[in-house]
Design an enzyme around this catalytic site. Structure first.
Site, PDB file in Angstrom:
ATOM      1  N   SER A 115      13.714   1.611  -6.646  1.00  0.00           N
ATOM      2  CA  SER A 115      14.236   2.336  -5.483  1.00  0.00           C
ATOM      3  C   SER A 115      14.314   1.425  -4.267  1.00  0.00           C
ATOM      4  CB  SER A 115      13.317   3.519  -5.155  1.00  0.00           C
ATOM      5  OG  SER A 115      13.638   4.070  -3.894  1.00  0.00           O
ATOM      6  N   TYR A 139       4.832   6.907  -3.341  1.00  0.00           N
ATOM      7  CA  TYR A 139       5.929   6.860  -4.318  1.00  0.00           C
ATOM      8  C   TYR A 139       6.577   5.479  -4.288  1.00  0.00           C
ATOM      9  CZ  TYR A 139      10.778   7.008  -5.756  1.00  0.00           C
ATOM     10  OH  TYR A 139      11.992   6.680  -6.310  1.00  0.00           O
ATOM     11  N   LYS A 143       6.772   2.089  -7.091  1.00  0.00           N
ATOM     12  CA  LYS A 143       7.974   1.378  -7.544  1.00  0.00           C
ATOM     13  C   LYS A 143       7.816  -0.134  -7.321  1.00  0.00           C
ATOM     14  CE  LYS A 143      10.401   4.896  -8.940  1.00  0.00           C
ATOM     15  NZ  LYS A 143      10.702   5.066 -10.385  1.00  0.00           N
TER      16      LYS A 143
END
Ligand code: WQD
Length: 326
Positions: A115, A139, A143
Site C-alpha cells: 500500500s 495497518y 505493510k
C-alpha cells in the site's frame, strides 16, 4: 499454477478473473472471513488460513503451485489502531507462516499486496518509490514490515517478490459481474454509491477547507481491473527472472472528493446526498503516484479513467444493492 490468498476478496477476485482470462491456472486459499465464494465464479477455492503452514505446503505440492499472489490481510486503518494485535498476528505473522509454507514446497516467486500508505503523508508529490517509508498507522506499518520481511527471505532463501503499493482501489469489473461487497467498505467510492442509492445516511465529506482547488482531499483512484492487470504483469516479471522490488501502482492522476461526487451525479443521473463534516484525523491533503517505475519494470500502465471507475461502481452497486448473495 498460481496460488491466490484472499482471492475471494475485492481485489483478489478481480485478479483471479483476470488471471483465468489469461489462461492461467489458479487455486484460491481464503478463510471466507470477509471473502465471498460467489465472487470466484467457480474458481477452485480451498477454505483455510494462511497461518496453517501444513495446509499451505500440501496445497502447493498437490497443485504444483509455482507462484503466489498474497492478498489475505486485514485492511481497516482505524481498526488497526484499536486492535493492533489482530493486525500484527494476521498481516505480519500470517505472512511469515505463508512464506514458510510455500518455501517448504519449493515456491519462490511471490507478489504482495502492499500500500502507498507505507509512505505516510507524502513529503512531496507525485509519490515515487524513493519516498521515505514512514507509516502512520498499524495497518500501514504491517505493510512496510512485510515488505522488509520479504526482502530478508530473498537473502536467506532466494525468494523473489514484487510488492505492489496500491493507491485508492475503486470500481468494479467492467462487465458488472463482480464488484466490491460493501458490507464493511468504509472507502469513499462505495460510501458514495450507498448514499446515492439511499442505502445509508448522506455521505459525510471530511473537510472542505483543505488547500486544494475545491477544498477537498485529493487521491489517486485506480480501477480494480487496472490493479488486477498489474498483478498479472508482476507475475510475468518474476517468471522472466525479475529481482525483488516494490512498485507504486497508481494512475498518476489526482482526483478530489467533490470531483468523485460530481462524476457520480453525472453518471448516475442522481443527486449524491452529502453533508460537510470536520476533517478526518490522519488524512493527507493529497496523495497520487508517479507510476514511472511500474511502467518501466512491468510494462504496465493504468488505462481506465475516473469515469470508468464511477461508471463500473454504479453499474455494480445499483444492480447489487446488497452485495453478493453469500
Ligand atoms: C478517500 C478520501 C477521505 C470517506 C485508504 C487507506 C489506504 C488504502 C486506500 C489500502 C479521503 C474522503 C472518505 C467518507 C470522505 N487502503 N472520505 N468521507 O483514506 O485515502 O486510503 O484506502 O491499502 O491504506 O488508508 O481512502 O476511501 O477512506 O478516503 O470525505 O465517508 O475520501 O477524507 O480524502 P484513504 P478513503
Amino acid at each position: 499454477m498460481i496460488l491466490v490468498t484472499g482471492g475471494a476478496g475485492y481485489i483478489g477476485s478481480h485478479t483471479v478473473r483476470t488471471l483465468q482470462a489469461g489462461n492461467e491456472q489458479v487455486v484460491v486459499l481464503d478463510s471466507l472471513e470477509f471473502g465471498h465464494r460467489s465472487a470466484l465464479l467457480g474458481a477452485e477455492l480451498i477454505v483455510g488460513n494462511i497461518r496453517d503452514r501444513a495446509l499451505v505446503t500440501e496445497l502447493c505440492r498437490s497443485h504444483k503451485v509455482t507462484q503466489v499472489v498474497h492478498f489475505a490481510a486485514y485492511k481497516a486503518v482505524g481498526e488497526s489502531m484499536e486492535q493492533p494485535d489482530r493486525y500484527w498476528l494476521n498481516n505480519v505473522a500470517g505472512t511469515v507462516d505463508l512464506v514458510e509454507g510455500v518455501l517448504a514446497a519449493g515456491v519462490k516467486q511471490f507478489v504482495f499486496s502492499s500500500s502507498c500508505s507505507v509512505n505516510g503523508t507524502p513529503a512531496e508529490l507525485p509519490l515515487t518509490e524513493k519516498a521515505p517509508i514512514a507509516p502512520e498507522s498499524v495497518y500501514a506499518e504491517t505493510k512496510a514490515m512485510v515488505e522488509r520481511i520479504l526482502g530478508w527471505y530473498g537473502v536467506t532463501h532466494g525468494l523473489r517478490s514484487v510488492s505492489l503499493r496500491y493507491f485508492n482501489a475503486a470500481g468494479a469489473s467492467t462487465d458488472g459481474v463482480i464488484g466490491e461487497d460493501w458490507g464493511r467498505a468504509q472507502n469513499l467510492v462505495p460510501l458514495v454509491m450507498k448514499a446515492t442509492l439511499g442505502k445509508r445516511p448522506p455521505l459525510e465529506v471530511f473537510g472542505t477547507d483543505y488547500p486544494t482547488p475545491d477544498g477537498t482531499c485529493i487521491r489517486d483512484y485506480i480501477h480494480v481491473d487496472d490493479l488486477a492487470e498489474a498483478h498479472c504483469r508482476a507475475l510475468a516479471y518474476l517468471t522472466e527472472g525479475g529481482a525483488t522490488i516494490a512498485l507504486n501502482v497508481g494512475t498518476g492522476v489526482g482526483t478530489s472528493v467533490l470531483e468523485i461526487i460530481k462524476a457520480t451525479e453525472r453518471i448516475s443521473g442522481r443527486t449524491v446526498p452529502y453533508t460537510v463534516a470536520p476533517r478526518r484525523a490522519g488524512d493527507p491533503v493529497a496523495s497520487y503516484a508517479d507510476p514511472t517505475m511500474s511502467h518501466k519494470t512491468l510494462g504496465w500502465a493504468a488505462t481506465r479513467t475516473v469515469d470508468d471507475i464511477i461508471g463500473s461502481a454504479w453499474q455494480w452497486h445499483s444492480t447489487h444493492p446488497d452485495g453478493f448473495p453469500d
